[in-house]
Scaffold this active site. Structure first.
Site, mmCIF file in Angstrom:
data_model
loop_
_atom_site.group_PDB
_atom_site.id
_atom_site.type_symbol
_atom_site.label_atom_id
_atom_site.label_comp_id
_atom_site.label_asym_id
_atom_site.label_seq_id
_atom_site.Cartn_x
_atom_site.Cartn_y
_atom_site.Cartn_z
ATOM 1 N N ASP A 192 0.753 -1.269 0.036
ATOM 2 C CA ASP A 192 0.079 0.065 0.081
ATOM 3 C C ASP A 192 0.939 1.177 0.145
ATOM 4 O O ASP A 192 0.680 2.121 -0.736
ATOM 5 C CB ASP A 192 -0.856 -0.167 1.302
ATOM 6 C CG ASP A 192 -1.936 0.773 1.179
ATOM 7 O OD1 ASP A 192 -2.511 1.354 -0.154
ATOM 8 O OD2 ASP A 192 -3.014 0.757 1.954
ATOM 9 N N TRP A 224 -0.871 9.042 5.240
ATOM 10 C CA TRP A 224 -0.594 7.924 4.675
ATOM 11 C C TRP A 224 0.918 7.258 4.702
ATOM 12 O O TRP A 224 1.492 6.265 4.417
ATOM 13 C CB TRP A 224 -0.506 8.079 3.002
ATOM 14 C CG TRP A 224 -0.192 9.410 2.329
ATOM 15 C CD1 TRP A 224 -0.808 10.375 2.093
ATOM 16 C CD2 TRP A 224 1.537 9.761 2.367
ATOM 17 N NE1 TRP A 224 -0.054 11.413 1.855
ATOM 18 C CE2 TRP A 224 1.209 11.028 1.794
ATOM 19 C CE3 TRP A 224 2.512 9.218 2.508
ATOM 20 C CZ2 TRP A 224 2.611 11.821 1.500
ATOM 21 C CZ3 TRP A 224 3.776 9.715 2.131
ATOM 22 C CH2 TRP A 224 3.550 11.111 1.742
ATOM 23 N N LYS A 264 -10.952 8.269 9.842
ATOM 24 C CA LYS A 264 -10.759 8.404 8.366
ATOM 25 C C LYS A 264 -9.376 8.408 7.777
ATOM 26 O O LYS A 264 -8.595 9.093 8.057
ATOM 27 C CB LYS A 264 -11.300 9.994 8.147
ATOM 28 C CG LYS A 264 -11.824 10.327 6.745
ATOM 29 C CD LYS A 264 -10.855 9.774 5.477
ATOM 30 C CE LYS A 264 -10.081 10.959 5.067
ATOM 31 N NZ LYS A 264 -9.182 10.831 4.017
ATOM 32 N N SER A 316 -0.930 17.540 6.648
ATOM 33 C CA SER A 316 -0.129 18.839 6.195
ATOM 34 C C SER A 316 -0.871 20.164 7.054
ATOM 35 O O SER A 316 -1.683 20.234 7.493
ATOM 36 C CB SER A 316 -0.286 19.018 4.642
ATOM 37 O OG SER A 316 -1.913 18.900 4.756
ATOM 38 N N GLU A 331 -1.395 17.305 14.734
ATOM 39 C CA GLU A 331 0.276 17.161 14.360
ATOM 40 C C GLU A 331 0.642 17.366 12.766
ATOM 41 O O GLU A 331 0.113 16.685 12.009
ATOM 42 C CB GLU A 331 0.552 15.550 14.751
ATOM 43 C CG GLU A 331 1.968 15.503 15.088
ATOM 44 C CD GLU A 331 2.850 14.873 13.955
ATOM 45 O OE1 GLU A 331 3.345 15.579 13.123
ATOM 46 O OE2 GLU A 331 2.763 13.729 14.097
ATOM 47 N N CYS A 386 7.195 13.243 8.959
ATOM 48 C CA CYS A 386 6.882 14.777 9.328
ATOM 49 C C CYS A 386 7.905 15.088 10.492
ATOM 50 O O CYS A 386 8.292 16.224 10.321
ATOM 51 C CB CYS A 386 5.665 14.713 10.212
ATOM 52 S SG CYS A 386 5.274 13.504 11.619
ATOM 53 N N GLU A 418 8.705 22.050 3.589
ATOM 54 C CA GLU A 418 8.790 20.736 3.996
ATOM 55 C C GLU A 418 8.638 19.878 2.413
ATOM 56 O O GLU A 418 7.654 20.350 1.616
ATOM 57 C CB GLU A 418 7.513 20.062 4.567
ATOM 58 C CG GLU A 418 7.684 18.798 4.980
ATOM 59 C CD GLU A 418 6.520 18.324 6.015
ATOM 60 O OE1 GLU A 418 5.463 18.667 6.002
ATOM 61 O OE2 GLU A 418 6.667 17.348 6.785
HETATM 62 P P1 ADP Z 1 -1.829 14.972 1.753
HETATM 63 O O1 ADP Z 1 -2.019 15.923 0.922
HETATM 64 O O2 ADP Z 1 -0.226 14.486 1.786
HETATM 65 O O3 ADP Z 1 -2.532 13.477 1.547
HETATM 66 P P2 ADP Z 1 -3.298 16.247 3.872
HETATM 67 O O4 ADP Z 1 -2.778 16.690 4.961
HETATM 68 O O5 ADP Z 1 -4.261 16.726 2.906
HETATM 69 O O6 ADP Z 1 -1.965 15.416 3.072
HETATM 70 O O7 ADP Z 1 -4.083 14.614 4.291
HETATM 71 C C1 ADP Z 1 -4.022 13.938 5.477
HETATM 72 C C2 ADP Z 1 -5.376 13.603 5.655
HETATM 73 O O8 ADP Z 1 -6.375 14.460 5.616
HETATM 74 C C3 ADP Z 1 -6.078 12.512 4.597
HETATM 75 O O9 ADP Z 1 -6.698 11.363 5.273
HETATM 76 C C4 ADP Z 1 -6.813 13.257 3.773
HETATM 77 O O10 ADP Z 1 -7.827 12.662 3.181
HETATM 78 C C5 ADP Z 1 -7.416 14.240 4.950
HETATM 79 N N1 ADP Z 1 -8.025 15.581 4.350
HETATM 80 C C6 ADP Z 1 -7.467 16.109 3.454
HETATM 81 N N2 ADP Z 1 -8.340 17.473 3.064
HETATM 82 C C7 ADP Z 1 -9.483 17.319 4.151
HETATM 83 C C8 ADP Z 1 -10.189 18.188 4.594
HETATM 84 N N3 ADP Z 1 -10.455 19.320 3.907
HETATM 85 N N4 ADP Z 1 -10.993 18.024 5.627
HETATM 86 C C9 ADP Z 1 -10.676 16.936 6.360
HETATM 87 N N5 ADP Z 1 -9.627 15.864 5.971
HETATM 88 C C10 ADP Z 1 -8.930 16.149 5.032
#
Ligand code: ADP
Length: 490
Positions: free
Chosen positions: A91, A153, A177, A231, A252, A286, A384
């Protein structure tokens, strides 16, 4: 049916019936399809969690009873160690030894919080001495309610455990989630929890994309607390969503963590920890120490050794023997890192790496890369990248090293290497960061607090701090009726 959502104790399809592809980053092949959760599914999951919290047995069990379930979850994860680690490799792409380490850690996190849950039976109440006669008071700790956990991920199952285990230990119920990039191992937690005796609704898992499944979770009025790792921009959006109905939040977020190397450090030790700090997990960490500061007398010899050793790292499929660098997680991350490298080439000197390794063009691979001679305001020095890309600069004095180390909007981690332990301690104290390593970089312990200063986040996970994230504090104050009182009825 484990590629489905897990809601109210059962695996089920998304309300829309839709699925999304899960891609093996080593060969770009779709190897699974997983339910694409949306707002309706989130609503069902939150309602199940709400019922389980408001009416169900989980928050009402003793800590010791919850501990028994959590220990069984830890045991089940350990028993399936090899299978889960291989799934993680497929994965996420990480090398098998690192995936095994993750799964062992995941089992350990469940056992650790099981023990803390059991201890809550004695520690959840604390007497409070009062100055006024006639009153007694105590503080009691209670679960905060329904927790919404959104995870990234890079350590798919481990990040799930960092949130699910303490939340359940506290007596909360959870909607998890996972990242759309790596949903597989987190989904396994549903079946593991059910087999361990976790009541329906105490853990729900909704797979899907950020805007479709993540955002509705952050906005749902049935959620009391949000816990997020990811992020900075997404963290900021989550905090804004939480502000609307004052949900508790722990975040975090990212980092651009410094590693300061003094010239009295043996060169082999420096090379080992610098590489561990940036190439472990493909640099998709991170807390990666992606900015290295080297004291001048050591700078030239260290750069030569680093370039040589980075060039020797075995890159390949995570299941191949001896591989220490796998592919990045997906196409988007691959493109992001390669474009950061292109930008770096205009800002500094490319010392080694900088491209896709020959013969591995079929997967999302990137060579271990090092940049030097960039300005302090260079984008690659400040932002980053989340890949195997290291930036190195030299320094002359301890003060200069501390100033450069702290000159960042992030403050997740920092590290210092020196044979002089007084100096190392002094620098460790001067860092504006939540996680500081002396003479190493990255080792992470379930018992110790984890989280950042500045834009790297809010709150601490792991250890007792992790449990406190999911606990409310209530004061109960009682009046001794044998004492005199009377304000209106004198
Ligand atoms: P990346 O872009 O590297 O996946 P993210 O911080 O966007 O980093 O993703 C981390 C998690 O946040 C994932 O599970 C993603 O699906 C979720 N995520 C992304 N956008 C949103 C949002 N607007 N609200 C809630 N969760 C989100």
């Amino acid at each position: 049916m484990k590629n489905q959502l897990f809601i109210d104790g059962e695996y089920c399809a998304a309300a829309s019936g839709q699925v999304f592809d899960v891609v093996d980053p080593s060969n770009r092949q779709v190897f699974a399809q997983v339910a694409r959760g949306g707002p309706d599914d989130v609503d069902r999951a939150v309602k199940a969690a709400r019922r389980a919290f408001d009416e169900g047995p989980w928050p009402r069990l003793s800590g010791a009873e919850r501990a028994a379930v959590l220990h069984r979850m830890g045991d089940a994860i350990a028993a399936r160690r090899d299978e889960l680690a291989r799934l993680e490799v497929q994965d996420n792409g990480k090398p098998l030894p690192e995936a095994l380490w993750d799964i062992d850690d995941t089992a350990g996190v469940f056992h650790f919080y099981a023990d803390l849950a059991a201890r809550l039976d004695n520690s959840a109440e604390q007497g409070i001495p009062l100055a006024m006669d006639g009153f007694t008071s105590k503080a009691v700790k209670e679960p905060v309610g329904v927790a919404g956990a959104i995870i990234p991920w890079n350590f798919p199952m481990l990040m799930a455990s960092w949130k699910v285990a303490p939340a359940l230990a506290a007596g909360c119920t959870v909607v998890l989630k996972p990242s759309e990039a790596t949903p597989m191992t987190a989904l396994e937690l549903g079946g593991i929890a059910k087999a361990a005796g976790l009541p329906p609704g105490a853990l729900n898992i909704v797979t899907g994309f950020g805007p479709e499944a993540g955002q509705p979770l952050t906005e749902h009025p049935g959620v009391d607390k949000l816990a997020f790792t990811g992020s900075v921009p997404t963290g900021s959006r989550i905090m804004a969503a939480a502000a609307r109905d004052i949900k508790a939040v722990s975040l975090e977020l990212g980092g651009k963590s410094p590693l300061v190397v003094f010239a009295d450090t043996p060169i082999d030790e420096a090379v080992e920890w610098i590489m561990f700090g940036i190439y472990w997990n493909q640099g998709e960490v991170c807390s990666a120490t992606s900015r290295v500061l080297v004291e001048e007398p050591l700078y030239e010899p260290l750069m030569a050794r680093l370039a040589e050793e980075a060039g020797r790292i075995r890159i390949g499929h995570g299941l191949e023997d001896g591989v220490l660098l796998g592919p990045l997680v997906n196409e988007a991350q691959h493109e992001k890192v390669l474009s950061a490298i292109e930008r770096g080439k205009t800002e500094g000197r490319l010392v080694t790496g900088g491209g896709v390794p020959k013969g591995l063009e079929g997967g999302f691979y990137v060579e271990p890369t090092i940049f030097a001679d960039m300005a302090e305001d260079a984008w690659i020095w400040r932002e980053e990248i989340f890949g195997p890309v290291l930036c190195v600069k030299s320094f002359r004095t301890e003060d200069e090293a501390i100033r450069m180390a702290n000159d960042s909007r992030f403050g997740l981690a920092a590290a210092v290497m020196s044979a002089d332990l007084d100096r190392a301690e002094r620098v460790a104290r001067a860092f504006r960061a939540g996680i500081v390593w002396i003479n190493c970089s990255q080792p992470t312990f379930t018992e110790a607090p984890w989280g950042g200063y500045k834009q790297s986040g809010i709150g601490r996970e792991l250890g007792e701090w992790g449990l406190n994230n999911y606990l409310e504090t209530k004061q109960i104050t009682a009046f001794d009726r044998s004492k005199p009182w009377g304000w209106y009825l004198k």
